[in-house]
Scaffold this motif. Structure first.
Motif, PDB file in Angstrom:
ATOM      1  N   LYS A   5      11.921 -30.936 -60.905  1.00  0.00           N
ATOM      2  CA  LYS A   5      11.421 -30.881 -62.116  1.00  0.00           C
ATOM      3  C   LYS A   5       9.769 -30.983 -62.149  1.00  0.00           C
ATOM      4  CE  LYS A   5      11.222 -33.110 -66.577  1.00  0.00           C
ATOM      5  NZ  LYS A   5      11.673 -34.307 -67.483  1.00  0.00           N
ATOM      6  N   SER A   6       9.366 -32.021 -61.160  1.00  0.00           N
ATOM      7  CA  SER A   6       7.782 -32.432 -60.771  1.00  0.00           C
ATOM      8  C   SER A   6       7.424 -31.264 -60.077  1.00  0.00           C
ATOM      9  CB  SER A   6       7.726 -33.613 -59.906  1.00  0.00           C
ATOM     10  OG  SER A   6       8.322 -33.363 -58.878  1.00  0.00           O
ATOM     11  N   ALA A   7       7.939 -30.324 -59.335  1.00  0.00           N
ATOM     12  CA  ALA A   7       7.603 -29.326 -58.660  1.00  0.00           C
ATOM     13  C   ALA A   7       7.291 -28.139 -59.503  1.00  0.00           C
ATOM     14  CB  ALA A   7       8.585 -29.015 -57.471  1.00  0.00           C
ATOM     15  N   LYS A   8       8.256 -27.944 -60.416  1.00  0.00           N
ATOM     16  CA  LYS A   8       8.285 -26.924 -61.574  1.00  0.00           C
ATOM     17  C   LYS A   8       6.883 -27.151 -62.634  1.00  0.00           C
ATOM     18  CE  LYS A   8      13.015 -26.097 -62.172  1.00  0.00           C
ATOM     19  NZ  LYS A   8      14.329 -26.190 -62.919  1.00  0.00           N
ATOM     20  N   LYS A   9       6.514 -28.403 -62.685  1.00  0.00           N
ATOM     21  CA  LYS A   9       5.212 -28.659 -63.390  1.00  0.00           C
ATOM     22  C   LYS A   9       4.045 -28.516 -62.499  1.00  0.00           C
ATOM     23  CE  LYS A   9       3.166 -32.481 -66.030  1.00  0.00           C
ATOM     24  NZ  LYS A   9       3.323 -34.012 -66.232  1.00  0.00           N
ATOM     25  N   ARG A  10       4.150 -28.755 -61.349  1.00  0.00           N
ATOM     26  CA  ARG A  10       2.882 -28.303 -60.576  1.00  0.00           C
ATOM     27  C   ARG A  10       2.874 -27.075 -60.443  1.00  0.00           C
ATOM     28  NH1 ARG A  10      -0.152 -32.172 -60.695  1.00  0.00           N
ATOM     29  NH2 ARG A  10      -1.415 -30.730 -59.327  1.00  0.00           N
ATOM     30  N   VAL A  11       3.842 -26.108 -60.472  1.00  0.00           N
ATOM     31  CA  VAL A  11       3.597 -24.693 -60.378  1.00  0.00           C
ATOM     32  C   VAL A  11       2.961 -24.277 -61.675  1.00  0.00           C
ATOM     33  CG1 VAL A  11       4.716 -22.427 -60.578  1.00  0.00           C
ATOM     34  CG2 VAL A  11       5.636 -24.134 -58.826  1.00  0.00           C
ATOM     35  N   ILE A  13       0.775 -26.205 -63.875  1.00  0.00           N
ATOM     36  CA  ILE A  13      -0.342 -26.614 -63.798  1.00  0.00           C
ATOM     37  C   ILE A  13      -1.239 -25.838 -63.037  1.00  0.00           C
ATOM     38  CG2 ILE A  13      -1.703 -28.582 -62.858  1.00  0.00           C
ATOM     39  CD1 ILE A  13       0.645 -30.466 -64.061  1.00  0.00           C
ATOM     40  N   ALA A  14      -0.637 -25.423 -61.869  1.00  0.00           N
ATOM     41  CA  ALA A  14      -1.422 -24.632 -60.711  1.00  0.00           C
ATOM     42  C   ALA A  14      -1.956 -23.178 -61.362  1.00  0.00           C
ATOM     43  CB  ALA A  14      -0.755 -24.395 -59.554  1.00  0.00           C
ATOM     44  N   GLU A  15      -0.960 -22.662 -62.096  1.00  0.00           N
ATOM     45  CA  GLU A  15      -1.328 -21.379 -62.866  1.00  0.00           C
ATOM     46  C   GLU A  15      -2.590 -21.633 -63.928  1.00  0.00           C
ATOM     47  OE1 GLU A  15       2.286 -19.886 -64.534  1.00  0.00           O
ATOM     48  OE2 GLU A  15       3.233 -19.335 -62.581  1.00  0.00           O
ATOM     49  N   ARG A  17      -4.803 -23.850 -63.956  1.00  0.00           N
ATOM     50  CA  ARG A  17      -6.041 -24.210 -63.013  1.00  0.00           C
ATOM     51  C   ARG A  17      -6.480 -22.995 -62.514  1.00  0.00           C
ATOM     52  NH1 ARG A  17      -5.330 -30.127 -60.418  1.00  0.00           N
ATOM     53  NH2 ARG A  17      -5.354 -31.306 -62.674  1.00  0.00           N
ATOM     54  N   ASN A  18      -5.643 -22.059 -62.075  1.00  0.00           N
ATOM     55  CA  ASN A  18      -6.067 -20.859 -61.599  1.00  0.00           C
ATOM     56  C   ASN A  18      -6.822 -20.013 -62.314  1.00  0.00           C
ATOM     57  OD1 ASN A  18      -6.517 -18.847 -59.470  1.00  0.00           O
ATOM     58  ND2 ASN A  18      -4.213 -18.238 -59.578  1.00  0.00           N
TER      59      ASN A  18
END
Length: 87
Positions: A5-11, A13-15, A17-18
């Motif tokens: 779940k946390s890795a999905k959220k990081r993806v 958030i990264a999108e 910010r990108n």
């Protein structure tokens, strides 16, 4: 695709910010190009306005972490020299 779940959220958030960084970088490039065009024409009043906008965009890019502070200083210095050569 991540399973945790946390890795999905990081993806996600990264999108976001990108996309934000791309928009800010394109604004920066546009401001610098407008200044370069005005400086090439030799139009002092137009170059002054474009210079102020470009310096502000460079400073904002540093604040957002898009540019390194030394890179920003280098670009601002180069723009200042070009502006002063217009005379």
């Amino acid at each position: 695709m991540p399973n945790i779940k946390s890795a999905k959220k990081r993806v996600l958030i990264a999108e976001v910010r990108n996309a934000r960084n791309k928009a800010a970088k394109s604004e920066l490039k546009t401001a610098i190009k407008k200044f370069e065009a005005a400086a090439a024409e030799g139009n002092r009043t137009e170059a002054d306005g474009a210079y102020k906008v470009a310096v502000k965009k460079v400073d904002q890019a540093v604040a957002k972490g898009i540019l390194h502070k030394n890179t920003a200083a280098h670009r601002k210095s180069a723009m200042t020299l070009k502006l002063n050569k217009i005379g």
